[in-house]
Write a protein that holds these residues in place. Sequence first.
Motif, PDB file in Angstrom:
ATOM      1  N   ILE A   1      -3.751 -38.107   2.227  1.00  0.00           N
ATOM      2  CA  ILE A   1      -4.744 -37.034   2.302  1.00  0.00           C
ATOM      3  C   ILE A   1      -6.128 -37.635   2.407  1.00  0.00           C
ATOM      4  O   ILE A   1      -6.466 -38.553   1.661  1.00  0.00           O
ATOM      5  CB  ILE A   1      -4.661 -36.125   1.058  1.00  0.00           C
ATOM      6  N   ASP A   2      -6.902 -37.093   3.313  1.00  0.00           N
ATOM      7  CA  ASP A   2      -8.323 -37.444   3.416  1.00  0.00           C
ATOM      8  C   ASP A   2      -9.039 -36.485   2.461  1.00  0.00           C
ATOM      9  O   ASP A   2      -9.177 -35.292   2.759  1.00  0.00           O
ATOM     10  CB  ASP A   2      -8.794 -37.264   4.861  1.00  0.00           C
ATOM     11  N   PHE A   3      -9.447 -36.980   1.297  1.00  0.00           N
ATOM     12  CA  PHE A   3      -9.993 -36.093   0.272  1.00  0.00           C
ATOM     13  C   PHE A   3     -11.323 -35.461   0.654  1.00  0.00           C
ATOM     14  O   PHE A   3     -11.632 -34.362   0.213  1.00  0.00           O
ATOM     15  CB  PHE A   3     -10.065 -36.805  -1.080  1.00  0.00           C
ATOM     16  N   ALA A   4     -12.089 -36.106   1.510  1.00  0.00           N
ATOM     17  CA  ALA A   4     -13.331 -35.483   1.997  1.00  0.00           C
ATOM     18  C   ALA A   4     -12.987 -34.242   2.822  1.00  0.00           C
ATOM     19  O   ALA A   4     -13.612 -33.180   2.658  1.00  0.00           O
ATOM     20  CB  ALA A   4     -14.139 -36.472   2.819  1.00  0.00           C
ATOM     21  N   LYS A   5     -11.977 -34.337   3.677  1.00  0.00           N
ATOM     22  CA  LYS A   5     -11.534 -33.176   4.469  1.00  0.00           C
ATOM     23  C   LYS A   5     -10.926 -32.109   3.558  1.00  0.00           C
ATOM     24  O   LYS A   5     -11.121 -30.919   3.778  1.00  0.00           O
ATOM     25  CB  LYS A   5     -10.525 -33.605   5.532  1.00  0.00           C
TER      26      LYS A   5
END
Length: 119
Positions: free
Chosen positions: A66-70
């Motif tokens: 998971i891209d946590f910023a996204k």
Amino acid sequence: MAAKQVVNLLKKQDFEYEIRDCERDFDSTEDAMELLGVPMERIAKTLVFAAPIGVNVIVLSGDARIDFAKYEKKFRVKKVVLDAEDLLDYTGYVSGAVSPLALANKRAKEWVDICEGWQ
């Protein structure tokens, strides 16, 4: 008890499934891969994060990240991992054994990442 709920749901839906017993719980996706003898991309991992009104339950391939910023942009919330008690309350499962099926709480919103490895 939670596993029984999943099996009951699968039976109601006339869904083909296989139950595989393991000598212990999984510690990680990599651990599940080794115990089950299944490639990581064929494993579905379930991540649960707190949300303003419940939880977000995210199901993705074992090899996905998971891209946590996204994540924070899409859900307009900071990523907050649940403690063991809240995880059990919202899902009916303990850490390392969260199924995306037959969740205990209606305030659990599920998101599934569809990927090629699951076909």
